[in-house]
Every structure is written in C-alpha cells, then in structure tokens.
Design an enzyme around this catalytic site. Structure first.
Site, short mmCIF file in Angstrom:
data_model
loop_
_atom_site.label_atom_id
_atom_site.label_comp_id
_atom_site.label_asym_id
_atom_site.label_seq_id
_atom_site.Cartn_x
_atom_site.Cartn_y
_atom_site.Cartn_z
N ARG A 163 0.82 -1.22 0.00
CA ARG A 163 0.00 0.00 0.00
C ARG A 163 0.85 1.27 0.00
O ARG A 163 0.49 2.28 0.60
CB ARG A 163 -0.98 0.02 1.19
CG ARG A 163 -1.96 -1.13 1.23
CD ARG A 163 -2.92 -1.12 0.05
NE ARG A 163 -3.80 -2.28 0.13
CZ ARG A 163 -3.56 -3.44 -0.49
NH1 ARG A 163 -2.49 -3.59 -1.23
NH2 ARG A 163 -4.40 -4.44 -0.37
N SER A 212 -10.98 1.15 3.46
CA SER A 212 -10.18 0.56 4.54
C SER A 212 -9.37 1.64 5.24
O SER A 212 -8.59 2.35 4.60
CB SER A 212 -9.25 -0.51 3.99
OG SER A 212 -9.98 -1.59 3.47
N GLU A 282 -4.12 3.72 6.43
CA GLU A 282 -4.13 3.50 4.99
C GLU A 282 -4.80 4.68 4.30
O GLU A 282 -4.38 5.12 3.23
CB GLU A 282 -4.85 2.20 4.65
CG GLU A 282 -4.86 1.89 3.15
CD GLU A 282 -5.37 0.49 2.85
OE1 GLU A 282 -5.98 0.33 1.78
OE2 GLU A 282 -5.14 -0.44 3.64
#
Length: 291
Positions: A163, A212, A282
């Site tokens: 990520r 998320s 995130e």
C-alpha cells in the site's frame, strides 16, 4: 491554460466522507499538455496534490493549501494495446478498467472492480484487494512531475511496497499500462461478480466512508485487532467505527473531519493498549486543521 481553475473550491462534495474544507485552488486540466504547462508556470513553492474519487481520503476541516489537481473525463479513457494489455488514463475508475478488461478477454485485472478509486490513486498507493495489487499488473506509468516534466516510470522505478510507492510528492499519474492474461469474458465477469458480492456482504458500501482505514498488520487483519480491542461501533461525535466492518469509519451525518480522524486515533490507541499492535493509516489525511 485550457482547463478549469477554481479558487476556494469546496472538497467535501468530492470525497466519500462528505467532510472537510476547501482547496485553495482546484485545477482540472484539459489534457496532459495542459497539466504540464500549468505546473511549469506555477511557483515551485506551491504544493500540489492529485485527487481522484476521494474514496480513500480525509480532507481536514481547514482545507488544502496550494493546488489540488483533479483529472476528469479527458483522463478516463481505456485503450487496448494488445491481447493482454490496457493503457488506462489516470482518471479512469476501477470499474471502467475491469469492464474493459472483461470485454477484451483479459483476466487478472478483476480485483480493480472492488477498489473505489481511479488509476492514479491505485498506482500511487499500490491499491489492492482479494489477493492482488497494482504491482502485480503494472507495466509502466506516465507521470507529470511537480516541475511539469512528463516521465515514464517502470514498475521497478515506482518502488512498491504494501500500500505504498516511492512516487514523488506533487507528481500526478496521468496514465498506466496494465497487463493481465488471456481469459474468457464470461470467466472474467464471473470473478468480478464474485468480488462484488463478497464486498457487498462485508463492507458498508452505502455509507459516507473512506474505505479501509488502516493497513493490515500482516499476518493479522486490521478488522480483527480492532474488533478484539472492543472498538466495533465506537463513536466520536457523528463519526463511528462501522459495525458491519470495523476497519471502516463512517460519517453518520454531520461528522467533521476532525471527528473522523480523532476516532481513528482512538482506535489506534485502544488497539495498541490491548494487543501491542501498531496500526498504520491507509486512508490519506491531507490539509490543515481548522483554527
């Protein structure tokens, strides 16, 4: 300059949380050359940030200084290059890319169907879901640097980790080339349907959310450590930890971005105290807090 320039542009309508302040300046370029010319002429001290669908973003209540670049329809095209390769504009959505891959008989790109964002965001964040991520399919990306220079970066050049990428601040991804494998359109559609159903069953899709919230603290899942720390349904103001999927934060109606970010920090604190796990954001948090 042929694009659209807007001063003090409200960003809340453009992000999924529907909260936050305004961009000092919002620029929607007409094409890549227009973006290049604009950035070349812009004072190098002015910060630049790219905005996609705003699905993975908290815009703080004091707004975003400098220029926010939003890639519109001119950057939402998808072109088939060969039997297994697509060139996708930085403003193309995951649904558009995966649907074009299906129609072209290209498999391996179905997971983009489940990520609510644009190609530019996927490339910058190494977006992923259901066991796949962008680094698995990216061949190269065209990027306009903060200086206005257009460069082509290979997968290796971008420096992917989980990520995360090493793309420079202020750089704007204007296109990406994705490579999959030959597949029957019916099989691709079946996999897209499976992913869509799994997402519908597990995530609060019809809410004001940001996707998320935290990276999975591998090998654990973020939702699991949040749940066992007793955070499911936790609220601050009108911000809530989703009861359906507790790695999602929700704006129940009138939450400020400060409420949402504070709730995320409280979740991090409780998880740290309960299990010693350090959750990493995130969701991108940008801009300044309201004075």
């Amino acid at each position: 300059m042929r694009g659209k320039l807007t001063a003090a542009a409200p960003l809340a309508p453009l992000v999924w949380f529907k909260s936050g302040g305004a961009a000092e300046t919002l620029f929607e370029p007409a094409d890549t050359a227009d973006l290049q010319a604009f950035l070349r002429a812009l004072d190098p001290a002015v910060p630049v940030m790219a905005l996609g669908l705003g699905s993975n973003l908290i815009v703080r209540d004091g707004g975003v200084p400098g220029v926010v670049v939003r890639l519109g329809k001119p950057f939402a095209r998808v072109t088939r290059l060969d039997e297994v390769t697509l060139q996708c504009g930085g403003g193309a959505s995951g649904i558009l890319v995966s649907s074009n891959a299906r129609d072209a008989g290209i498999g391996g790109i179905e997971f983009l169907r489940s990520i609510p964002g644009t190609v530019g965001g996927f490339v910058r964040m190494n977006g992923g879901a259901y066991g796949r991520e962008v680094k698995d399919i990216l061949v190269e990306a065209e990027v306009v640097l903060r200086s206005g220079e257009l460069v082509t970066l290979s997968n290796a050049d971008i420096g992917y980790t989980y990520r995360h990428s090493e793309l420079a601040a202020g750089a704007v991804v204007v296109s990406a080339t994705f490579r999959g494998h030959p597949a029957e359109p019916e099989a691709v559609q079946a996999e897209m349907d499976r992913i869509a159903a799994a997402r519908e069953a597990s995530q609060p899709l019809r809410s004001k959310t940001g996707g998320s919230t935290f990276k999975n603290p591998l090998p654990k899942k973020a939702w699991e450590v949040i749940d066992t720390a007793g955070c499911r349904g936790l609220t601050i103001g009108d911000a809530q930890v989703s009861e359906k999927h507790c790695n999602f934060l929700l704006n129940l109606g009138s939450a400020t971005s400060a409420d949402i970010e504070a709730l995320g920090e409280e979740v991090r604190r409780r998880v740290r105290a309960h299990s010693g796990t350090e959750l990493e954001w995130e969701i991108q948090r940008v801009g300044v807090e309201r004075e």
